[in-house]
Scaffold this motif. Structure first.
Motif, PDB file in Angstrom:
ATOM      1  N   LEU A   1     -39.707  45.942 121.237  1.00 16.52           N
ATOM      2  CA  LEU A   1     -40.338  46.714 122.177  1.00 16.52           C
ATOM      3  C   LEU A   1     -39.664  45.880 123.870  1.00 16.52           C
ATOM      4  O   LEU A   1     -40.671  46.372 124.870  1.00 16.52           O
ATOM      5  N   ALA A   2     -39.567  44.574 124.092  1.00 19.84           N
ATOM      6  CA  ALA A   2     -39.123  44.148 125.281  1.00 19.84           C
ATOM      7  C   ALA A   2     -38.047  45.030 125.543  1.00 19.84           C
ATOM      8  O   ALA A   2     -38.651  45.498 126.767  1.00 19.84           O
ATOM      9  N   GLY A   3     -37.008  45.479 124.498  1.00 22.53           N
ATOM     10  CA  GLY A   3     -36.129  45.557 125.271  1.00 22.53           C
ATOM     11  C   GLY A   3     -36.393  47.618 125.726  1.00 22.53           C
ATOM     12  O   GLY A   3     -36.172  48.337 126.530  1.00 22.53           O
ATOM     13  N   THR A   4     -37.349  48.453 125.050  1.00 21.00           N
ATOM     14  CA  THR A   4     -38.121  49.356 125.504  1.00 21.00           C
ATOM     15  C   THR A   4     -38.589  49.212 126.602  1.00 21.00           C
ATOM     16  O   THR A   4     -38.807  49.958 128.026  1.00 21.00           O
ATOM     17  N   ILE A   5     -39.763  48.416 127.148  1.00 25.75           N
ATOM     18  CA  ILE A   5     -40.247  48.279 127.996  1.00 25.75           C
ATOM     19  C   ILE A   5     -39.045  47.510 129.515  1.00 25.75           C
ATOM     20  O   ILE A   5     -39.627  48.668 129.950  1.00 25.75           O
ATOM     21  N   ASN A   6     -38.589  46.622 129.225  1.00 27.22           N
ATOM     22  CA  ASN A   6     -37.742  46.715 130.244  1.00 27.22           C
ATOM     23  C   ASN A   6     -36.805  47.384 130.551  1.00 27.22           C
ATOM     24  O   ASN A   6     -35.858  47.884 131.638  1.00 27.22           O
ATOM     25  N   THR A   7     -36.593  48.480 129.951  1.00 30.65           N
ATOM     26  CA  THR A   7     -35.347  49.521 129.897  1.00 30.65           C
ATOM     27  C   THR A   7     -36.479  50.472 131.002  1.00 30.65           C
ATOM     28  O   THR A   7     -35.773  51.399 131.861  1.00 30.65           O
ATOM     29  N   ILE A   8     -38.060  50.735 130.812  1.00 25.95           N
ATOM     30  CA  ILE A   8     -38.378  52.134 131.227  1.00 25.95           C
ATOM     31  C   ILE A   8     -39.523  51.198 132.309  1.00 25.95           C
ATOM     32  O   ILE A   8     -38.960  51.916 134.070  1.00 25.95           O
TER      33      ILE A   8
ATOM     34  N   ALA B   1     -36.412  28.558 124.640  1.00 26.80           N
ATOM     35  CA  ALA B   1     -37.319  30.156 124.204  1.00 26.80           C
ATOM     36  C   ALA B   1     -36.385  30.664 125.824  1.00 26.80           C
ATOM     37  O   ALA B   1     -36.562  31.765 125.466  1.00 26.80           O
ATOM     38  N   ASN B   2     -37.544  30.445 127.008  1.00 25.32           N
ATOM     39  CA  ASN B   2     -37.298  31.078 128.299  1.00 25.32           C
ATOM     40  C   ASN B   2     -35.214  31.520 128.055  1.00 25.32           C
ATOM     41  O   ASN B   2     -35.044  32.410 128.451  1.00 25.32           O
ATOM     42  N   VAL B   3     -34.585  30.653 127.636  1.00 26.04           N
ATOM     43  CA  VAL B   3     -33.364  30.149 128.083  1.00 26.04           C
ATOM     44  C   VAL B   3     -32.524  31.620 126.297  1.00 26.04           C
ATOM     45  O   VAL B   3     -31.820  32.342 127.407  1.00 26.04           O
ATOM     46  N   SER B   4     -33.137  31.174 125.211  1.00 26.79           N
ATOM     47  CA  SER B   4     -32.138  31.953 124.266  1.00 26.79           C
ATOM     48  C   SER B   4     -33.198  33.367 124.197  1.00 26.79           C
ATOM     49  O   SER B   4     -32.345  34.490 124.357  1.00 26.79           O
ATOM     50  N   ASN B   5     -34.236  33.572 125.085  1.00 24.09           N
ATOM     51  CA  ASN B   5     -35.035  34.933 125.608  1.00 24.09           C
ATOM     52  C   ASN B   5     -33.889  36.392 126.524  1.00 24.09           C
ATOM     53  O   ASN B   5     -33.596  37.087 126.394  1.00 24.09           O
ATOM     54  N   ASN B   6     -33.633  35.144 127.680  1.00 24.23           N
ATOM     55  CA  ASN B   6     -32.906  35.405 128.391  1.00 24.23           C
ATOM     56  C   ASN B   6     -31.659  36.123 127.757  1.00 24.23           C
ATOM     57  O   ASN B   6     -30.679  37.237 128.194  1.00 24.23           O
ATOM     58  N   ILE B   7     -30.901  34.826 127.173  1.00 25.09           N
ATOM     59  CA  ILE B   7     -29.519  35.841 126.478  1.00 25.09           C
ATOM     60  C   ILE B   7     -29.473  36.588 125.643  1.00 25.09           C
ATOM     61  O   ILE B   7     -28.716  37.742 125.581  1.00 25.09           O
ATOM     62  N   GLY B   8     -30.495  36.358 124.510  1.00 26.80           N
ATOM     63  CA  GLY B   8     -30.503  37.892 123.625  1.00 26.80           C
ATOM     64  C   GLY B   8     -31.347  39.512 124.682  1.00 26.80           C
ATOM     65  O   GLY B   8     -30.688  39.780 123.818  1.00 26.80           O
ATOM     66  N   LEU B   9     -31.947  39.128 125.344  1.00 26.85           N
ATOM     67  CA  LEU B   9     -32.196  40.991 125.930  1.00 26.85           C
ATOM     68  C   LEU B   9     -30.864  41.124 126.935  1.00 26.85           C
ATOM     69  O   LEU B   9     -30.901  42.189 126.946  1.00 26.85           O
ATOM     70  N   VAL B  10     -29.618  40.678 127.058  1.00 24.05           N
ATOM     71  CA  VAL B  10     -28.555  40.982 127.877  1.00 24.05           C
ATOM     72  C   VAL B  10     -28.128  42.326 127.374  1.00 24.05           C
ATOM     73  O   VAL B  10     -27.808  43.430 127.280  1.00 24.05           O
ATOM     74  N   ALA B  11     -27.765  42.519 125.622  1.00 22.57           N
ATOM     75  CA  ALA B  11     -27.987  43.180 124.134  1.00 22.57           C
ATOM     76  C   ALA B  11     -28.717  43.751 124.798  1.00 22.57           C
ATOM     77  O   ALA B  11     -28.512  45.803 125.428  1.00 22.57           O
TER      78      ALA B  11
ATOM     79  N   GLY C   1     -30.519  41.999 118.492  1.00 28.92           N
ATOM     80  CA  GLY C   1     -30.933  43.321 118.518  1.00 28.92           C
ATOM     81  C   GLY C   1     -31.337  44.284 118.396  1.00 28.92           C
ATOM     82  O   GLY C   1     -31.558  44.996 117.951  1.00 28.92           O
ATOM     83  N   GLY C   2     -33.174  43.653 118.396  1.00 23.13           N
ATOM     84  CA  GLY C   2     -33.634  44.570 118.644  1.00 23.13           C
ATOM     85  C   GLY C   2     -33.736  45.401 120.175  1.00 23.13           C
ATOM     86  O   GLY C   2     -34.078  45.786 120.384  1.00 23.13           O
ATOM     87  N   ALA C   3     -32.956  44.483 120.347  1.00 25.49           N
ATOM     88  CA  ALA C   3     -33.500  45.261 122.491  1.00 25.49           C
ATOM     89  C   ALA C   3     -31.989  45.921 122.427  1.00 25.49           C
ATOM     90  O   ALA C   3     -32.478  46.081 123.520  1.00 25.49           O
ATOM     91  N   VAL C   4     -31.426  45.925 121.593  1.00 24.57           N
ATOM     92  CA  VAL C   4     -30.251  47.046 121.623  1.00 24.57           C
ATOM     93  C   VAL C   4     -31.203  48.565 120.659  1.00 24.57           C
ATOM     94  O   VAL C   4     -30.398  49.287 122.186  1.00 24.57           O
ATOM     95  N   VAL C   5     -31.573  47.847 119.915  1.00 32.35           N
ATOM     96  CA  VAL C   5     -32.230  49.854 119.683  1.00 32.35           C
ATOM     97  C   VAL C   5     -33.695  49.613 120.829  1.00 32.35           C
ATOM     98  O   VAL C   5     -33.946  50.898 121.891  1.00 32.35           O
ATOM     99  N   GLY C   6     -34.213  48.862 120.933  1.00 32.03           N
ATOM    100  CA  GLY C   6     -35.120  48.984 122.158  1.00 32.03           C
ATOM    101  C   GLY C   6     -34.413  49.489 123.341  1.00 32.03           C
ATOM    102  O   GLY C   6     -35.303  50.501 124.118  1.00 32.03           O
ATOM    103  N   GLY C   7     -33.345  49.318 124.336  1.00 33.04           N
ATOM    104  CA  GLY C   7     -32.605  49.771 125.677  1.00 33.04           C
ATOM    105  C   GLY C   7     -32.539  51.541 125.120  1.00 33.04           C
ATOM    106  O   GLY C   7     -32.868  52.113 126.686  1.00 33.04           O
ATOM    107  N   VAL C   8     -32.009  51.561 123.844  1.00 34.71           N
ATOM    108  CA  VAL C   8     -32.239  53.297 123.688  1.00 34.71           C
ATOM    109  C   VAL C   8     -33.232  53.775 123.961  1.00 34.71           C
ATOM    110  O   VAL C   8     -32.864  54.784 124.165  1.00 34.71           O
ATOM    111  N   ILE C   9     -33.896  53.373 123.243  1.00 30.43           N
ATOM    112  CA  ILE C   9     -35.379  53.988 122.592  1.00 30.43           C
ATOM    113  C   ILE C   9     -36.127  54.383 124.409  1.00 30.43           C
ATOM    114  O   ILE C   9     -36.365  55.376 125.163  1.00 30.43           O
ATOM    115  N   GLY C  10     -36.022  53.747 124.778  1.00 26.59           N
ATOM    116  CA  GLY C  10     -36.857  53.060 127.013  1.00 26.59           C
ATOM    117  C   GLY C  10     -35.578  54.204 127.947  1.00 26.59           C
ATOM    118  O   GLY C  10     -36.996  54.652 128.235  1.00 26.59           O
TER     119      GLY C  10
END
Length: 253
Positions: free
Chosen positions: A15-22, A44-54, A215-224
């Motif tokens: 969801l975050a990957g989708t919303i970030n792209t839009i 949590a903030n650090v890990s979240n930031n690194i994960g959302l790079v994808a 993993g979730g953000a990669v798919v979300g980025g494509v959808i977004g």
């Protein structure tokens, strides 16, 4: 980590990957999710930031067609995002989170006004100047992108709204082109902040969380990218404003 927790974090990443792209503000989904499962705020903030790079990579790639002909603009703005993101990431590691709590909602509110009024401001500027961008506009744009980078490196939620607001007011471009630039600048901020975190405080990184969000953000980025590029300008601006208002409510409550 239980299976339910893993699925919830991966879904939050999508969801975050989708919303970030839009628009931006995907962190308002992933960060509270991690806090809910008991992860420390900074970790949590650090890990979240690194994960959302994808997700930033897939989202920026999805908007590549809107970036055709904008190489010069990107080369002008990327250094400002670079400097801002390094500054923000270092601030996260040395300052209490409360330091930004007052100003952030105000910044988002100003950004939303710029998103709404941006086309009118550009038309007004075009009537007063023959050049596409004056020196004053360029300086204001660089300062705005720099400050958005500082905020993005520090926390990141609604960074996209800030960037779109500034660029809507100061760049004579279509909103979809602005969104494409926003995705590249946002990716730059996340990558630089991630590198700073890994170099300065690698012990704060929770790698299973990073992997699930990535993993979730990669798919979300494509959808977004597919959803965002299909939106007419008025609808995209409406979505930006709505999500920005939600971000303000979440941050002040």
């Amino acid at each position: 980590m239980t299976l339910l927790e893993a699925l919830a974090i991966a879904l939050a990443g999508l969801l975050a990957g989708t919303i970030n792209t839009i628009v931006g503000s995907g962190t308002l989904i992933t960060f509270p999710t991690l806090l809910f499962f008991g992860y420390p705020p900074v970790a949590a903030n650090v890990s979240n930031n690194i994960g959302l790079v994808a997700g930033g990579v897939s989202g920026a790639w999805g908007y590549r067609h809107e970036l055709v002909g904008l190489k010069r603009t990107l080369l002008m703005l990327l250094p400002a995002s670079l400097v801002g993101s390094v500054t923000g990431a270092l601030l996260l590691l040395v300052l209490p989170e409360a330091a930004f709590e007052t100003i952030v909602p105000v910044l988002i509110a100003i950004a939303l006004l710029l998103v709404v009024l941006g086309p009118r401001i550009n038309r007004w500027a075009a009537r007063r100047h023959t050049d596409r961008m004056t020196t004053g506009h360029a300086v204001a744009l660089l300062v705005g992108v720099l400050l958005a980078g500082v905020y993005g490196g520090y926390f990141g939620a609604a960074q996209g709204v800030l960037l779109i607001g500034v660029m809507s007011a100061l760049l004579p471009l279509h909103v979809q082109q602005i969104n494409g630039i926003k995705n590249v600048l946002g990716l730059m901020v996340n990558v630089v902040a991630a590198v700073v975190f890994l170099l300065v405080q690698p012990e704060q990184v929770i790698w299973p969380v990073v992997g699930l969000i990535a993993g979730g953000a990669v798919v979300g980025g494509v959808i977004g990218a597919k959803v965002g590029r299909a939106m007419p300008p008025w609808l995209l601006r409406t979505v930006i404003v709505v999500i920005g208002l939600v971000a303000i409510v979440v941050l002040v409550t």
